[in-house]
Design a protein around this motif. Structure first.
Motif, PDB file in Angstrom:
ATOM      1  N   GLY B   6     114.721 115.319 124.156  1.00  0.00           N
ATOM      2  CA  GLY B   6     116.113 115.523 123.788  1.00  0.00           C
ATOM      3  C   GLY B   6     116.486 116.995 123.821  1.00  0.00           C
ATOM      4  N   THR B   7     115.522 117.852 123.508  1.00  0.00           N
ATOM      5  CA  THR B   7     115.766 119.289 123.494  1.00  0.00           C
ATOM      6  C   THR B   7     116.067 119.803 124.901  1.00  0.00           C
ATOM      7  OG1 THR B   7     114.146 119.356 121.717  1.00  0.00           O
ATOM      8  CG2 THR B   7     114.845 121.464 122.624  1.00  0.00           C
ATOM      9  N   VAL B   8     115.291 119.324 125.875  1.00  0.00           N
ATOM     10  CA  VAL B   8     115.528 119.708 127.271  1.00  0.00           C
ATOM     11  C   VAL B   8     116.904 119.204 127.690  1.00  0.00           C
ATOM     12  CG1 VAL B   8     114.809 119.282 129.646  1.00  0.00           C
ATOM     13  CG2 VAL B   8     113.085 119.791 127.913  1.00  0.00           C
ATOM     14  N   THR B  10     119.532 118.587 125.834  1.00  0.00           N
ATOM     15  CA  THR B  10     120.595 119.368 125.197  1.00  0.00           C
ATOM     16  C   THR B  10     120.799 120.689 125.927  1.00  0.00           C
ATOM     17  OG1 THR B  10     119.933 118.421 123.087  1.00  0.00           O
ATOM     18  CG2 THR B  10     121.373 120.342 122.996  1.00  0.00           C
ATOM     19  N   ALA B  11     119.695 121.359 126.262  1.00  0.00           N
ATOM     20  CA  ALA B  11     119.804 122.652 126.947  1.00  0.00           C
ATOM     21  C   ALA B  11     120.480 122.480 128.303  1.00  0.00           C
ATOM     22  CB  ALA B  11     118.422 123.274 127.112  1.00  0.00           C
ATOM     23  N   GLU B  14     124.211 121.912 127.706  1.00  0.00           N
ATOM     24  CA  GLU B  14     124.905 123.145 127.313  1.00  0.00           C
ATOM     25  C   GLU B  14     125.100 124.068 128.517  1.00  0.00           C
ATOM     26  OE1 GLU B  14     126.365 124.057 124.561  1.00  0.00           O
ATOM     27  OE2 GLU B  14     125.895 122.196 123.539  1.00  0.00           O
TER      28      GLU B  14
END
Lengths: 198, 198
Positions: B6-8, B10-11, B14
């Motif tokens: 999920g972090t990848v 989100t980046a 963005e």
């Protein structure tokens, strides 16, 4: 000649370091950021920092993940006897998009490239060989169909052959929607030699 | 289809919000950031946040600056009677690079564009008129030589004319190093009508 604002100059310099972003693009991005709400810039900055804080590589397949093991490795519904070897974590995404593959992955973290000084020890080949000792019946070599990808696939196939595991390579041929007339000779000869009964 | 991390994801989301950066480019940037040292990502994130923290617009010319008034407005060596009106802060940089201009600037913050709902009140035209009351002898209209820029220049010139201040417009003609044969008709007719004695 520098911007009057050292802060603007620093932001442009930092953005220009990214691949594919030159000074002009960086300038455009900075001016864009000057116009959007503060929260949006904060969100972007936080998302980038989170990459380093939260993302790790799966200890089994070396895919990028927030949790270890990754969701694919942890999924009991995936066929554990089928292993697909890819170069990078984004290749996993591309293959997952097809929805066709139900096995597990192994991310090498690159390809053999003697010119760049990348040898077998720089890739996760040792880890691959360890995984193959645990009930894998087929290895799909899905490295890219270019010189380095082919060489890496051949290297791996020589290494795996003695284990008696079935080795396959993703098919190379004309891309769907492609045009015979505009296809290069190498691809065309691959498509011919790799023809399938119909 | 989303990334497993999920972090990848989100980046990537963005970064994709930035102008000129699509999902593929964002993906490439994120994978690049996964490979560089943590400190470099932190530096980038800090530089972006600093844009919102430290950069402000000069209260006199509305150029981007870390200190108010900006270095140009604060410079006693600049000719205060000469005012160059530009659309955006990056136009100031472009003009400063020439090293030819010794006067002050006025950044409008855009151009008149009825289709986008941008009228005179959305630009710093009122501030410009206030500045013109204090000993300015020449206003150079340096908005872009396109439809909106021309319209804005004409609007400003009508506004300034009654004040009896000399109004000039940057010259339009063939770019240096250009080729007559490949120049569009409008530029060529401008170059003809704007010919200078030699």
């Amino acid at each position: 000649m520098q911007y009057l604002s050292g802060t603007v100059e620093t932001a442009i310099t930092e953005l220009s370091k990214l691949p594919g972003i030159g000074r002009k693009t960086a300038q455009r991005l900075v001016f864009y950021m000057m116009k959007i709400p503060r929260r949006e810039v904060d969100d972007l900055a936080a998302a980038l920092v989170a990459l380093k804080d939260k993302v790790r590589t799966c200890s089994q397949c070396f895919n990028l993940t927030d949790s270890d093991p990754c969701l694919i490795c942890a999924n009991a519904g995936r066929e554990r006897s089928l292993l697909c070897v890819v170069e990078e974590a984004n290749d996993v995404l591309a293959l997952e998009k097809t929805g066709e593959f139900r096995g597990l992955y192994h991310v090498l973290g690159g390809v053999l490239s003697p010119l760049d000084g990348i040898g077998p020890d720089d890739l996760r080949i040792r880890d691959l060989m360890l995984r193959l000792q645990g009930g894998v019946s087929e290895v799909i070599l899905a490295t890219n169909p270019n010189t380095e990808g082919e060489a890496t696939a051949i290297y791996l196939s020589n290494l795996i052959k003695p284990l008696g595991i079935k080795i396959t390579r993703i098919a190379r041929g004309l891309p769907v929607g492609g045009d015979l007339e505009f296809t290069d000779e190498v691809t065309l000869s691959r498509a011919l030699s790799g023809r399938v009964a119909w």
